[in-house]
Design a protein around this motif. Structure first.
Motif, PDB file in Angstrom:
ATOM      1  N   LYS A   7      32.167  32.648  35.455  1.00  0.00           N
ATOM      2  CA  LYS A   7      33.253  33.409  36.853  1.00  0.00           C
ATOM      3  C   LYS A   7      33.891  34.272  35.608  1.00  0.00           C
ATOM      4  CE  LYS A   7      35.610  29.294  37.869  1.00  0.00           C
ATOM      5  NZ  LYS A   7      35.786  28.334  38.355  1.00  0.00           N
ATOM      6  N   PHE A   8      34.591  34.750  36.305  1.00  0.00           N
ATOM      7  CA  PHE A   8      35.732  35.958  35.472  1.00  0.00           C
ATOM      8  C   PHE A   8      37.208  36.277  35.867  1.00  0.00           C
ATOM      9  CE2 PHE A   8      31.073  37.978  35.451  1.00  0.00           C
ATOM     10  CZ  PHE A   8      30.746  37.464  33.782  1.00  0.00           C
ATOM     11  N   LEU A   9      38.071  36.308  35.070  1.00  0.00           N
ATOM     12  CA  LEU A   9      39.280  37.063  35.621  1.00  0.00           C
ATOM     13  C   LEU A   9      39.181  38.307  34.932  1.00  0.00           C
ATOM     14  CD1 LEU A   9      41.575  36.218  37.083  1.00  0.00           C
ATOM     15  CD2 LEU A   9      42.443  35.684  34.284  1.00  0.00           C
ATOM     16  N   VAL A  10      39.214  39.716  35.987  1.00  0.00           N
ATOM     17  CA  VAL A  10      38.805  40.766  35.628  1.00  0.00           C
ATOM     18  C   VAL A  10      40.930  41.415  34.977  1.00  0.00           C
ATOM     19  CG1 VAL A  10      38.433  43.286  36.272  1.00  0.00           C
ATOM     20  CG2 VAL A  10      37.283  40.775  37.240  1.00  0.00           C
ATOM     21  N   ASP A  11      41.031  41.798  34.150  1.00  0.00           N
ATOM     22  CA  ASP A  11      42.031  42.592  34.099  1.00  0.00           C
ATOM     23  C   ASP A  11      42.702  44.102  34.635  1.00  0.00           C
ATOM     24  OD1 ASP A  11      44.275  43.119  32.473  1.00  0.00           O
ATOM     25  OD2 ASP A  11      43.605  43.915  30.109  1.00  0.00           O
ATOM     26  N   VAL A  12      43.621  44.508  33.863  1.00  0.00           N
ATOM     27  CA  VAL A  12      43.917  45.373  35.257  1.00  0.00           C
ATOM     28  C   VAL A  12      43.769  46.555  34.056  1.00  0.00           C
ATOM     29  CG1 VAL A  12      46.097  46.661  35.100  1.00  0.00           C
ATOM     30  CG2 VAL A  12      46.236  44.239  35.911  1.00  0.00           C
ATOM     31  N   GLY A  13      42.635  47.441  34.813  1.00  0.00           N
ATOM     32  CA  GLY A  13      42.558  48.803  33.980  1.00  0.00           C
ATOM     33  C   GLY A  13      40.849  48.824  34.094  1.00  0.00           C
ATOM     34  N   VAL A  14      40.485  47.229  33.854  1.00  0.00           N
ATOM     35  CA  VAL A  14      38.726  47.244  34.349  1.00  0.00           C
ATOM     36  C   VAL A  14      38.043  48.991  35.593  1.00  0.00           C
ATOM     37  CG1 VAL A  14      36.711  45.934  34.335  1.00  0.00           C
ATOM     38  CG2 VAL A  14      38.496  45.463  32.791  1.00  0.00           C
ATOM     39  N   ALA A  31      41.454  38.946  40.219  1.00  0.00           N
ATOM     40  CA  ALA A  31      41.612  40.361  39.693  1.00  0.00           C
ATOM     41  C   ALA A  31      42.851  39.759  39.048  1.00  0.00           C
ATOM     42  CB  ALA A  31      41.105  40.892  40.002  1.00  0.00           C
ATOM     43  N   VAL A  32      43.088  40.508  38.004  1.00  0.00           N
ATOM     44  CA  VAL A  32      44.728  40.316  37.131  1.00  0.00           C
ATOM     45  C   VAL A  32      45.572  41.016  37.888  1.00  0.00           C
ATOM     46  CG1 VAL A  32      46.372  40.834  35.325  1.00  0.00           C
ATOM     47  CG2 VAL A  32      43.917  39.642  34.945  1.00  0.00           C
ATOM     48  N   ARG A  33      45.423  42.213  38.546  1.00  0.00           N
ATOM     49  CA  ARG A  33      46.180  43.457  39.612  1.00  0.00           C
ATOM     50  C   ARG A  33      46.237  42.173  40.743  1.00  0.00           C
ATOM     51  NH1 ARG A  33      43.702  45.108  43.427  1.00  0.00           N
ATOM     52  NH2 ARG A  33      40.836  45.088  43.491  1.00  0.00           N
ATOM     53  N   ASN A  34      45.963  41.615  41.217  1.00  0.00           N
ATOM     54  CA  ASN A  34      46.061  40.492  42.729  1.00  0.00           C
ATOM     55  C   ASN A  34      47.024  39.356  42.251  1.00  0.00           C
ATOM     56  OD1 ASN A  34      44.570  42.385  44.466  1.00  0.00           O
ATOM     57  ND2 ASN A  34      43.009  40.565  43.701  1.00  0.00           N
ATOM     58  N   ILE A  35      46.996  39.147  40.849  1.00  0.00           N
ATOM     59  CA  ILE A  35      47.241  37.716  40.360  1.00  0.00           C
ATOM     60  C   ILE A  35      49.760  38.387  39.691  1.00  0.00           C
ATOM     61  CG2 ILE A  35      48.479  35.894  39.249  1.00  0.00           C
ATOM     62  CD1 ILE A  35      45.239  36.111  38.581  1.00  0.00           C
TER      63      ILE A  35
END
Length: 123
Positions: A7-14, A31-35
C-alpha cells in the motif's frame, strides 16, 4: 507480490498520473494532496506507518528522517527526478513496479540517474 500486500501514501509533487497508475494496477493508495497538501514530512511518515503504507516521494528529506531520526516506517520510495515531466516519472514508477514490487516493502529505495537501489533498514 500480491498488490494487496503493498500500500502507498503518495506525497505531493509525485503526481496524479502515478496515483492513477498505481490504483489502476490494484494497489491501495492514498494521496497526501487529498489529506493535507501542507502535511509535514514527519506526519507523512507517521501516517504511512500507522496505515502500513510505503511513502512515494521526491523529497530527499525523508532519508534524513529514516536514517538519522530513526522514524518507524513501512518503506520509502524516493524518486530523485528533479525537473522530470509527468511522463518520465510515470515510466520510472512503472519500471520499478514491474521489476521490483516484491522487494520494496519496509525498504528505503532510491531511483536516481537511471539507477535503482533498495536498502533494508535495520530497526
Amino acid at each position: 507480490m500480491n498488490t494487496r500486500e503493498l500500500k502507498f501514501l503518495v506525497d505531493v509533487g509525485v503526481g496524479k498520473a502515478i496515483e492513477d497508475y498505481l490504483q489502476s494496477e490494484g494497489y491501495d493508495i492514498k494521496a497526501v494532496r487529498n489529506i493535507d497538501p501542507c502535511m509535514k514530512d514527519e506526519d507523512i511518515i507517521r501516517t504511512a506507518f500507522w496505515e502500513s503504507r510505503m511513502v512515494i516521494t521526491m523529497d530527499k528529506d525523508f532519508g534524513e528522517l529514516v536514517y538519522h531520526s530513526s522514524m518507524d516506517h513501512c518503506g520509502i520510495l524516493l524518486l530523485r527526478l528533479e525537473n522530470a515531466v509527468s511522463y518520465k516519472k510515470l515510466k520510472v514508477v512503472q519500471f520499478i513496479m514491474e521489476n521490483y514490487s516484491d522487494r520494496l516493502k519496509n525498504c528505503f529505495c532510491v531511483f536516481q540517474n537511471d539507477k535503482f537501489r533498495i536498502r533494508k533498514i535495520a530497526r
